[in-house]
Design a protein around this motif. Structure first.
Motif, PDB file in Angstrom:
ATOM      1  N   ARG A 245       9.532   5.309 -15.711  1.00 35.53           N
ATOM      2  CA  ARG A 245       8.504   5.023 -14.709  1.00 35.53           C
ATOM      3  C   ARG A 245       9.029   4.077 -13.640  1.00 35.53           C
ATOM      4  N   VAL A 246       8.331   4.097 -12.513  1.00 32.83           N
ATOM      5  CA  VAL A 246       8.605   3.175 -11.419  1.00 32.83           C
ATOM      6  C   VAL A 246       7.352   2.345 -11.163  1.00 32.83           C
ATOM      7  N   MET A 247       7.515   1.038 -11.017  1.00 29.98           N
ATOM      8  CA  MET A 247       6.418   0.166 -10.601  1.00 29.98           C
ATOM      9  C   MET A 247       6.842  -0.518  -9.306  1.00 29.98           C
ATOM     10  N   VAL A 248       5.946  -0.488  -8.311  1.00 29.27           N
ATOM     11  CA  VAL A 248       6.317  -0.869  -6.952  1.00 29.27           C
ATOM     12  C   VAL A 248       5.337  -1.875  -6.363  1.00 29.27           C
ATOM     13  N   ASN A 249       5.863  -2.924  -5.769  1.00 35.52           N
ATOM     14  CA  ASN A 249       5.049  -3.803  -4.928  1.00 35.52           C
ATOM     15  C   ASN A 249       4.983  -3.145  -3.555  1.00 35.52           C
ATOM     16  N   VAL A 250       3.845  -2.537  -3.236  1.00 30.46           N
ATOM     17  CA  VAL A 250       3.707  -1.830  -1.955  1.00 30.46           C
ATOM     18  C   VAL A 250       3.043  -2.689  -0.877  1.00 30.46           C
ATOM     19  N   GLY A 251       2.825  -3.967  -1.175  1.00 29.25           N
ATOM     20  CA  GLY A 251       2.287  -4.861  -0.155  1.00 29.25           C
ATOM     21  C   GLY A 251       0.867  -4.525   0.235  1.00 29.25           C
ATOM     22  N   GLY A 252       0.539  -4.772   1.501  1.00 32.62           N
ATOM     23  CA  GLY A 252      -0.812  -4.524   1.979  1.00 32.62           C
ATOM     24  C   GLY A 252      -1.069  -5.285   3.267  1.00 32.62           C
ATOM     25  N   SER A 253      -2.340  -5.438   3.605  1.00 31.63           N
ATOM     26  CA  SER A 253      -2.690  -6.036   4.888  1.00 31.63           C
ATOM     27  C   SER A 253      -2.319  -7.502   4.987  1.00 31.63           C
ATOM     28  N   CYS A 254      -2.122  -8.170   3.856  1.00 29.83           N
ATOM     29  CA  CYS A 254      -1.775  -9.589   3.911  1.00 29.83           C
ATOM     30  C   CYS A 254      -0.316  -9.841   4.236  1.00 29.83           C
ATOM     31  N   VAL A 255       0.524  -8.834   4.090  1.00 26.68           N
ATOM     32  CA  VAL A 255       1.951  -9.040   4.332  1.00 26.68           C
ATOM     33  C   VAL A 255       2.181  -9.232   5.818  1.00 26.68           C
ATOM     34  N   LYS A 265      -0.981  -2.854   5.937  1.00 30.81           N
ATOM     35  CA  LYS A 265      -1.798  -1.867   5.228  1.00 30.81           C
ATOM     36  C   LYS A 265      -1.369  -0.455   5.572  1.00 30.81           C
ATOM     37  N   VAL A 266      -1.032  -0.222   6.824  1.00 31.56           N
ATOM     38  CA  VAL A 266      -0.562   1.103   7.235  1.00 31.56           C
ATOM     39  C   VAL A 266       0.753   1.430   6.543  1.00 31.56           C
ATOM     40  N   VAL A 267       1.662   0.462   6.498  1.00 25.24           N
ATOM     41  CA  VAL A 267       2.949   0.673   5.836  1.00 25.24           C
ATOM     42  C   VAL A 267       2.736   0.947   4.349  1.00 25.24           C
ATOM     43  N   MET A 268       1.807   0.233   3.730  1.00 24.46           N
ATOM     44  CA  MET A 268       1.484   0.463   2.327  1.00 24.46           C
ATOM     45  C   MET A 268       1.019   1.903   2.108  1.00 24.46           C
ATOM     46  N   SER A 295      -3.642  -6.178  -1.283  1.00 21.85           N
ATOM     47  CA  SER A 295      -2.257  -5.929  -1.627  1.00 21.85           C
ATOM     48  C   SER A 295      -2.282  -5.088  -2.892  1.00 21.85           C
ATOM     49  N   SER A 296      -1.270  -4.264  -3.087  1.00 21.46           N
ATOM     50  CA  SER A 296      -1.340  -3.318  -4.202  1.00 21.46           C
ATOM     51  C   SER A 296      -0.001  -3.153  -4.906  1.00 21.46           C
ATOM     52  N   ILE A 297      -0.098  -2.733  -6.161  1.00 32.11           N
ATOM     53  CA  ILE A 297       1.045  -2.350  -6.974  1.00 32.11           C
ATOM     54  C   ILE A 297       0.868  -0.877  -7.324  1.00 32.11           C
ATOM     55  N   ALA A 298       1.946  -0.108  -7.298  1.00 30.15           N
ATOM     56  CA  ALA A 298       1.891   1.310  -7.641  1.00 30.15           C
ATOM     57  C   ALA A 298       2.651   1.554  -8.940  1.00 30.15           C
ATOM     58  N   LEU A 299       2.227   2.570  -9.685  1.00 33.12           N
ATOM     59  CA  LEU A 299       2.833   2.936 -10.957  1.00 33.12           C
ATOM     60  C   LEU A 299       2.934   4.449 -11.044  1.00 33.12           C
ATOM     61  N   THR A 300       4.087   4.949 -11.485  1.00 33.48           N
ATOM     62  CA  THR A 300       4.265   6.385 -11.639  1.00 33.48           C
ATOM     63  C   THR A 300       4.182   6.792 -13.110  1.00 33.48           C
ATOM     64  N   GLY A 301       3.956   8.079 -13.319  1.00 35.61           N
ATOM     65  CA  GLY A 301       3.876   8.631 -14.669  1.00 35.61           C
ATOM     66  C   GLY A 301       2.449   8.834 -15.118  1.00 35.61           C
TER      67      GLY A 301
END
Length: 329
Positions: A245-255, A265-268, A295-301
């Motif tokens: 699996r991959v876990m990702v810090n995808v950031g968000g509007s606060c970055v 947020k758009v980049v996220m 801000s968000s974290i993503a997880l695959t699988g």
């Protein structure tokens, strides 16, 4: 987290030569009053915390850390980053009291945190990262965007059998990690479990593949553009063992990016859409912070059995298991 201009300067405890960069960074710091978003059951989003300008007499936790409670231990420009190391007083009325913070890029987003007088949890997204190992197949994990080693420290301490490989582009960040964040000691404690490489994280590979990959790749205050390209995720997926699996810090509007035209947020969203093209419906998101400061974290699988996942975690981390939701474009 971001930093603004500070009127009084302190000399670094270590001296690094300034290196010439193709993209010179500003070498000024704003008035150091750190904003704070209260911690409830959600971790703070370290690369997504911002600093605002407020009265230097501010003393409350919600309004920030008063400048007298923060010491600058190091401040210099490397080839890749504008680097600052801050130490927050133990007496500060703030969840980061007694910590050291690694700030990179001109806005000063936090890339690592280490508490001097307590172990394990950080009250940041690093704690969410630390929930990943129990749902991975056997094998080593990779950290792309190693920073000063916050994720590695948590995982090594919580999972005694885990082997960690970390990649960091900037050798100066690794040097700071060893000097101020206990990375040198961590490497000595775990010579057969922790391996740190200086180089392009997107070229990371180990023999027989990785069981899990943490992705925490920011540059100039924004997710690197390669993460908005499905080809990047296709390549990373090929680095995984079966069931990995991959876990990702995808950031968000606060970055806060150096380029004011970049919307975190758009980049996220663009990064999540690129991931979705590769992982399809096996993509989940955990949202942190408020709607305004998301801000968000993503997880695959496939989403694992939640009860089994909770039982494999320390009690203080179990709250995150129920926070995952399928990504919907």
């Amino acid at each position: 987290m971001s930093v603004g201009l500070i009127s009084h300067q302190t000399q670094p405890l270590i001296h690094y030569p300034n290196q010439i960069s193709n993209h010179p960074l500003q070498l000024t710091l704003p008035n150091l009053v750190l904003s704070h978003r209260p911690i409830h059951h959600h971790p703070l989003t370290a690369k997504s915390q911002q600093i605002h300008h407020s009265s230097p007499t501010t003393k409350t936790q919600d309004d920030g850390i008063p400048v007298e409670d923060v010491k600058i231990l190091a401040r210099f420009k490397s080839r890749h980053n504008y680097i600052r190391v801050l130490e927050v007083s133990r007496k500060a009325d703030h969840p980061f009291a007694g910590s050291r913070l690694l700030l990179l890029d001109r806005p000063g987003n936090i890339h690592s945190i280490s508490f001097l007088f307590k172990k394990f949890l950080t009250s940041t997204y690093f704690d969410v990262f630390a929930t990943l190992p129990p749902i991975l197949p056997p094998g080593p994990v990779g950290i792309l965007g190693f920073g000063a080693g916050s994720s590695a420290r948590l995982c090594l301490e919580l999972y005694p059998e885990l082997v960690v490989h970390g990649w960091e582009l900037d050798p100066s960040v690794i040097a700071v990690g060893r000097e101020f964040f206990g990375l040198a000691e961590l490497e000595k404690q775990h010579p057969n479990r922790l391996f740190v490489y200086v180089g392009n994280a997107l070229k990371a590979s180990v023999r027989d593949g990785l069981s899990g990959i943490f992705v925490d790749l920011f540059s100039k205050g924004s997710l690197i553009p390669e993460l908005q390209d499905p080809n990047t995720w296709e390549k990373l997926s090929k680095c995984l063992r079966k069931g990995g699996r991959v876990m990702v810090n995808v950031g968000g509007s606060c970055v806060e990016a150096e380029d004011s035209l970049i919307d975190g947020k758009v980049v996220m969203q663009e990064s999540l859409k690129a991931m979705q093209r590769v992982f399809g419906d096996k993509l989940f998101v955990l949202s942190l912070g408020s709607r305004k400061d998301d801000s968000s974290i993503a997880l695959t699988g496939d989403l694992p059995n939640l009860d089994s996942w909770k039982k494999a975690l320390p009690r203080t981390l179990r709250c995150y298991v129920d926070m995952w939701t399928p990504f919907r474009d």
